[in-house]
Scaffold this motif. Sequence first.
Motif: not given
Length: 132
Positions: A52-53, A61-62, A67-69, A77-78
């Motif tokens: 989905p990304f 996406a980047n 931010e999250f990783l 995740t969504v």
Amino acid sequence: MPSEKCSRAEDLRARGLSVADIAEELHVTRQRVRQLLATARTERQRERSPDPFARLSVRTANGLKAEFLYVRKQSLTVDTVAEALVTGRLHSVRNLGKKSVEEIERWLEALRGPLGERDLLRPASDPHLSPP
């Protein structure tokens, strides 16, 4: 979704027109026709991707991945994106401006249909809010 000009170039190519003929029809150069066809092909591949990304722009996406990783050290995740949007944390993400946040809102809304009744725009961490 490819732009109107990209789609038109694809349609003309599918009808058997040469790159030169398409360029003449669209009033652009042959190189621009090649770019339009390549863009349309890339967009179609992104639409068909199971990830989905992949449907988000590369910049958005980047920004989410960074931010999250790397910053938050949590899985991307969504659900985590939807929760960050609802709680307002998404607005403070570095390199995600107003247009990226609007893109994410449209993206989540588009994902909502295929995922059934589950409401992605409700925070997953609040047990008092159950899916409709």
